[in-house]
Design an enzyme around this catalytic site. Structure first.
Site, PDB file in Angstrom:
ATOM      1  CD  GLU A 175      -3.009  -1.211   2.151  1.00 14.26           C
ATOM      2  OE1 GLU A 175      -4.063  -1.791   1.864  1.00 14.26           O
ATOM      3  OE2 GLU A 175      -2.853  -0.623   3.226  1.00 14.26           O
ATOM      4  CD  GLU A 387      -3.927  -6.236   2.508  1.00 11.36           C
ATOM      5  OE1 GLU A 387      -4.767  -5.541   3.125  1.00 11.36           O
ATOM      6  OE2 GLU A 387      -2.709  -6.056   2.615  1.00 11.36           O
TER       7      GLU A 387
HETATM    8  C1  BGP Z   1      -4.614  -3.009   4.871  1.00  8.23           C
HETATM    9  C2  BGP Z   1      -3.276  -3.493   5.351  1.00  8.23           C
HETATM   10  C3  BGP Z   1      -3.301  -4.737   6.138  1.00  8.23           C
HETATM   11  C4  BGP Z   1      -4.564  -5.014   6.909  1.00  8.23           C
HETATM   12  C5  BGP Z   1      -5.832  -4.499   6.278  1.00  8.23           C
HETATM   13  C6  BGP Z   1      -7.048  -4.467   7.171  1.00  8.23           C
HETATM   14  O1  BGP Z   1      -4.585  -1.663   4.699  1.00  8.23           O
HETATM   15  O2  BGP Z   1      -2.416  -3.729   4.260  1.00  8.23           O
HETATM   16  O3  BGP Z   1      -2.122  -4.816   6.858  1.00  8.23           O
HETATM   17  O4  BGP Z   1      -4.443  -4.837   8.232  1.00  8.23           O
HETATM   18  O5  BGP Z   1      -5.686  -3.233   5.726  1.00  8.23           O
HETATM   19  O6  BGP Z   1      -7.004  -3.333   7.988  1.00  8.23           O
HETATM   20  P1  BGP Z   1      -7.239  -3.417   9.554  1.00  8.23           P
HETATM   21  O7  BGP Z   1      -6.210  -4.363  10.052  1.00  8.23           O
HETATM   22  O8  BGP Z   1      -7.016  -2.036  10.049  1.00  8.23           O
HETATM   23  O9  BGP Z   1      -8.610  -3.889   9.741  1.00  8.23           O
END
Ligand code: BGP
Length: 489
Positions: A175, A387
């Site tokens: 990201e 993701e």
């Molecule tokens: C993305 C990241 C991840 C992950 C995901 C979910 O932005 O790459 O590392 O954590 O989001 O977010 P969160 O963990 O805040 O729910």
């Protein structure tokens, strides 16, 4: 409608959110090790010196470091052929600027990749998933210092050389665009490893949102990261021409809130600034035509961009575009409209969408839209969703079962959207769901925000024995992966 043959099915994790063992076998401290947990309403806080009495979620996370064999066997049982994970930079170069890599850290990932191979699972490796060694933040202020480009390249080269026979798919930075979505605070530290010296030396706990930021420094550091990424792509291809190396964008799909041309224009600008600035540099190899005006209006002096850098960006374009996709939001010039939270940023509420327990709007149609949009923007570039998922509260029944129909419903709709996109002709090569095994949330630092098909007995008060249990969604995703997406019921 069906998925192409050889489609990659799996799940994605980040080292700092699952491994634990934060100082084991010579690992150095990395950025997430300095962060305390929060929740939906309480931001995570940061304390520059470790406090022995505080609970740091990443220190033990879900102990993947000691459970990786069991976990990878469970992933294989679901029928995966790809597993996205990150290498924790601080396991390989504990201080970031060390002369020699840490052999024990390298051996750990050898074992992990060997376990993947045993099950015919391709590792998809993120080199930096918010995991800069802490020493590079303190000593160099992260990527704001060009010397960090050299440290990153040394680290990337070490990994490429060591694992060239075991890993084919690589992502340079997780990201990379988050500093464009939310300037300052969390995104500066996670994304760029930069932190104001005053904050680094503070003796107070500082909430993420209160970390000081500086626009000029942010964009200089981001540019240095672009150069680092492009150099890594070039180096990787030199070491093994078979490597497929991608970028990774936190894709924040936005819709105009109304047909008011001002909303439409603002939406286009947000999309450009948040998603396309980074996407264009990494896929097309140059800053987009509107970047000049954008930087001028932000007061950013771009004299740090050299001719030599521009050449590097041209040569080091990625082989594939990968992104995270969680939700969509709207954009309007009307400040009075209700806002909703989201991944790394806020947005305007869409009255047509429902939201998760954490307020992230759920939009499977938006996924098909996004994939078509990306295929239009970057023709002939393979795309992968690396993701996607839903953070939710789960309940373990007395008999140990975990019924999570909300998760199945979310995935079913999103995977159907992927299928539609393939039918549309989008060159989609694969899909890894986020957090297939429960892990620590990056945004809130919680365990309670669970994404997994596999439940881990670990809680926000530090209790739990780390045992694993299959949720109903485990069996559902197993059918999906094993049937190459034919069976979604
Ligand atoms: C993305 C990241 C991840 C992950 C995901 C979910 O932005 O790459 O590392 O954590 O989001 O977010 P969160 O963990 O805040 O729910």
């Amino acid at each position: 409608m069906s998925f192409p043959k050889g489609f990659l099915w799996g799940g994605a994790v980040a080292a700092n959110q699952c491994e634990g063992a934060y100082l084991e076998d010579g690992k150095g401290l990395s950025v997430p090790d300095m962060l305390l947990g929060g929740d939906m309403h309480t931001p995570r806080t940061f304390l520059p010196k470790l406090d022995d009495t505080a609970f740091y979620p990443s220190h033990e996370a879900v102990d993947f470091y000691h459970h990786y064999e069991e976990d990878i066997a469970l992933f294989a049982e679901m029928g995966w052929n790809v597993f996205r994970l990150s290498i924790n930079w601080g396991r390989i170069f504990p201080n970031g600027d060390d002369e020699e890599p840490n052999e024990k850290g390298l051996e750990f990932y050898d074992r992990v990749f060997d376990a993947c191979k045993k099950y015919n699972m391709e590792p998809l490796v993120t080199l930096c998933h918010y995991e800069m060694p802490w020493n590079l933040v303190v000593k160099y202020n992260g990527f704001s210092d060009r010397r960090v480009i050299d440290f990153y390249i040394k680290y990337a080269t070490t990994c490429f050389e060591r694992y060239k026979g075991k890993v084919k798919y690589w992502l340079t930075f997780n990201e990379i665009n988050i500093p464009c979505m939310m300037e300052g605070g969390m995104s500066n530290l996670y994304g760029l490893g930069i932190m104001d010296p005053e904050d680094v030396n503070s003796s107070q706990r500082i909430p993420f949102s209160k970390l000081k930021s500086n626009t000029q420094r942010t964009y200089e550091a981001l540019h240095n990261e672009f150069v680092a990424s492009a150099l890594a792509v070039m180096k990787g291809h030199e070491i093994n021409p078979e490597f497929k190396i991608g970028n990774m964008i936190c894709h924040k799909t936005v819709y105009p809130y109304s047909p008011n041309p001002l909303d439409v224009m603002k939406c286009l600008e947000e999309d450009n600034h948040m998603n396309n600035l980074c996407g264009d540099v990494q896929v097309r190899g140059e800053y987009p035509f509107w970047a000049k005006r954008y930087f001028k209006e932000k007061g950013v002096d771009t004299s740090f961009i050299t001719e030599e850098d521009l050449e590097i960006l041209k040569k080091g374009t990625v082989d594939m575009y990968t992104c995270s996709y969680y939700q969509t939001t709207c954009v309007t010039v009307d400040d009075s409209v209700e806002k909703v939270p989201g991944n790394m940023s806020q947005g305007v509420k869409n009255p047509y969408l429902k939201a998760s327990d954490w307020g992230w709007q759920i939009d499977p149609v938006g996924l098909r839209y996004t994939l078509n949009y990306l295929a239009n923007r970057y023709p002939h570039t393979p795309i992968m969703i690396v993701e996607n998922g839903i953070g939710a509260y789960d309940k373990v029944e007395e008999d140990g079962s975990i019924h999570d129909p909300y998760r199945i419903e979310y995935f079913k709709a999103h995977i159907q959207a992927l299928k539609e996109a393939c039918e549309d002709g989008v060159p989609l090569m694969g899909y890894t769901s986020w957090g297939p095994i429960d892990l620590v949330s990056a945004g809130t630092g919680q365990y309670a925000k669970r994404y997994g098909f596999i439940y881990v007995d670990r809680h926000d008060d530090g209790t739990g024995d780390f045992s694993r249990k299959k949720k109903d969604s485990f069996y559902w995703y197993q059918k999906v992966c094993k049937s190459n997406g034919e069976v979604l019921d």
